[in-house]
Design an enzyme around this catalytic site. Sequence first.
Site, PDB file in Angstrom:
ATOM      1  N   CYS A 261       0.994   4.693   6.548  1.00 18.44           N
ATOM      2  CA  CYS A 261       1.735   3.527   7.050  1.00 18.44           C
ATOM      3  C   CYS A 261       1.627   2.287   6.164  1.00 18.44           C
ATOM      4  O   CYS A 261       2.647   1.790   5.699  1.00 18.44           O
ATOM      5  CB  CYS A 261       1.270   3.187   8.453  1.00 18.44           C
ATOM      6  SG  CYS A 261       1.707   4.472   9.614  1.00 18.44           S
TER       7      CYS A 261
HETATM    8  C1  UDX Z   1      -2.266   1.599  10.586  1.00 21.47           C
HETATM    9  C2  UDX Z   1      -2.174   0.452  11.603  1.00 21.47           C
HETATM   10  O1  UDX Z   1      -3.478   0.015  11.932  1.00 21.47           O
HETATM   11  C3  UDX Z   1      -1.425   0.923  12.849  1.00 21.47           C
HETATM   12  O2  UDX Z   1      -1.295  -0.148  13.755  1.00 21.47           O
HETATM   13  C4  UDX Z   1      -0.055   1.387  12.349  1.00 21.47           C
HETATM   14  O3  UDX Z   1       0.874   1.658  13.304  1.00 21.47           O
HETATM   15  C5  UDX Z   1      -0.240   2.570  11.432  1.00 21.47           C
HETATM   16  O4  UDX Z   1      -0.973   2.105  10.300  1.00 21.47           O
HETATM   17  P1  UDX Z   1      -3.751   3.733  10.196  1.00 21.47           P
HETATM   18  O5  UDX Z   1      -2.828   4.064   9.070  1.00 21.47           O
HETATM   19  O6  UDX Z   1      -4.215   4.815  11.094  1.00 21.47           O
HETATM   20  O7  UDX Z   1      -3.089   2.622  11.119  1.00 21.47           O
HETATM   21  O8  UDX Z   1      -5.029   3.080   9.506  1.00 21.47           O
HETATM   22  P2  UDX Z   1      -5.944   1.786   9.700  1.00 21.47           P
HETATM   23  O9  UDX Z   1      -7.077   2.117  10.578  1.00 21.47           O
HETATM   24  O10 UDX Z   1      -5.136   0.595  10.032  1.00 21.47           O
HETATM   25  O11 UDX Z   1      -6.479   1.635   8.192  1.00 21.47           O
HETATM   26  C6  UDX Z   1      -5.562   1.560   7.110  1.00 21.47           C
HETATM   27  C7  UDX Z   1      -6.280   1.556   5.780  1.00 21.47           C
HETATM   28  O12 UDX Z   1      -6.913   0.299   5.543  1.00 21.47           O
HETATM   29  C8  UDX Z   1      -7.383   2.601   5.631  1.00 21.47           C
HETATM   30  O13 UDX Z   1      -7.332   3.151   4.344  1.00 21.47           O
HETATM   31  C9  UDX Z   1      -8.659   1.802   5.854  1.00 21.47           C
HETATM   32  O14 UDX Z   1      -9.766   2.387   5.220  1.00 21.47           O
HETATM   33  C10 UDX Z   1      -8.273   0.475   5.204  1.00 21.47           C
HETATM   34  N1  UDX Z   1      -9.020  -0.700   5.709  1.00 21.47           N
HETATM   35  C11 UDX Z   1      -8.916  -1.067   7.017  1.00 21.47           C
HETATM   36  C12 UDX Z   1      -9.779  -1.465   4.831  1.00 21.47           C
HETATM   37  O15 UDX Z   1      -9.882  -1.168   3.646  1.00 21.47           O
HETATM   38  N2  UDX Z   1     -10.421  -2.581   5.314  1.00 21.47           N
HETATM   39  C13 UDX Z   1     -10.333  -2.959   6.612  1.00 21.47           C
HETATM   40  O16 UDX Z   1     -10.939  -3.990   6.958  1.00 21.47           O
HETATM   41  C14 UDX Z   1      -9.560  -2.190   7.480  1.00 21.47           C
END
Ligand code: UDX
Length: 416
Positions: A261
């Site tokens: 996403c």
């Molecule tokens: C995301 C959104 O959170 C969700 O609302 C949307 O509809 C789909 O995309 P998701 O793809 O499951 O969900 O992952 P998420 O938990 O948001 O993490 C995304 C990425 O960011 C991951 O690679 C995670 O490791 C990274 N991340 C997240 C960071 O590097 N730092 C953070 O503080 C948070």
Amino acid sequence: MKTSISVIGAGYVGLVIAACLAKLGNEVTLIDIDELKVNSIRNGVSPIYEEGLDELLRKVNMQVTTDYEKTLTSKIIMLCLGTPSDEGGINLNDIAEASTTLAGILKRRQDYCVITIKSTIAPGTTEGLIIPALEKSGKKAGKDFGVCMCPEFLREGKAIHDFMNPARIIVGEHDRTSGDIFCQLYEHFKASIMRTSLKTAEMIKLASNAFLATKISYINEIGNMCKQLGIDAYDVAKGLGSDDRIGNKFLNAGVGFGGSCLPKDLRMLIAKAKEINYQPRMLEEVLRLNDEQALRMLNLLRKHVQLKGAIIGLLGLAFKSGTDDVRDSRAIGIVEALLREGATVKAYDPLATKNFSRIFPQIEYVTVEQVLNSDAILILTECEEFNELDYKGKLVIDGRRIAKAREAGIYEGICW
Ligand code: UDX
């Protein structure tokens, strides 16, 4: 209100939504063209890993089929098909094809139904592509059938929880009646429902994910400076996040964001901006920073080992912990670079090895203990089990802030 619903597309979003709606007592039909997937779901085995999903699939009563004809009797039809990136931008083929198939069904329907788009699409796509395709049936949106756009904000790994406990529900509606009928689905949810136009709902989804991505690239940029200045980025994030205008979530500096996403939605928004001759400078930089962030791990590694001929162990291959999804995982660019530079790669992930080996069949997939026996270890996801390993005497480059890894002989945090 309980109703009859068809969910089209049994991917990460459609499968979870269908199972949750069935659990809430609706009469649900899940449709996917992939027969293998359909058979697996029918047998109560989810084709993807999602916390609690196998258990839920065994409990709920829903029809799973490859047959679109089942949509003939559903009051609500939800489109949950993927919109992956491809070279030319976003691939809307599946959405376009499904809309054409649905038009064939609408032609034969006498009663009113609401078609709701759950897939992530650029602003204007429902009105510009989906409705015209549906209206080829000879039926009119807003008169013979309804249309809504209700974006999904589910996090992978926590999708069932997020569906049942949404922070907010956004419903873009073609007309009042479409929205009134669709919103009944959510009448027992505690979250607020914001009703708006179709293209506003489409934009809210993209803007939300672009904002989360921006927050991560922002803290990574601060973190990169912190690293050079001998400051711990996590202490900075703590101080920063306690201002509730900023908030403390999504301020974990590290190797960057991946998944199906955040990167894709940013690219979709950037492509839309360019289409309207707007230069999205900040969004482009957020992506660029993210791509460079993963490669910073390698710069830190090169300080300590010569990559040619070295055995490099990777902990974590998915785009984050708690999922088997490797789409846009930061590990991909890192493995490409390691192989290019002549290193041998040994890798471990509790869930994602099978998916990762489809991209890189040539690397070795080993146990977590065997990874520890490498010349250097890179930590790429925040798996809890990585916090229970013995890193003493090892060389570790940490992209996810694993506390235990600090006991390593040589330890480098990416932003601390
Ligand atoms: C995301 C959104 O959170 C969700 O609302 C949307 O509809 C789909 O995309 P998701 O793809 O499951 O969900 O992952 P998420 O938990 O948001 O993490 C995304 C990425 O960011 C991951 O690679 C995670 O490791 C990274 N991340 C997240 C960071 O590097 N730092 C953070 O503080 C948070």
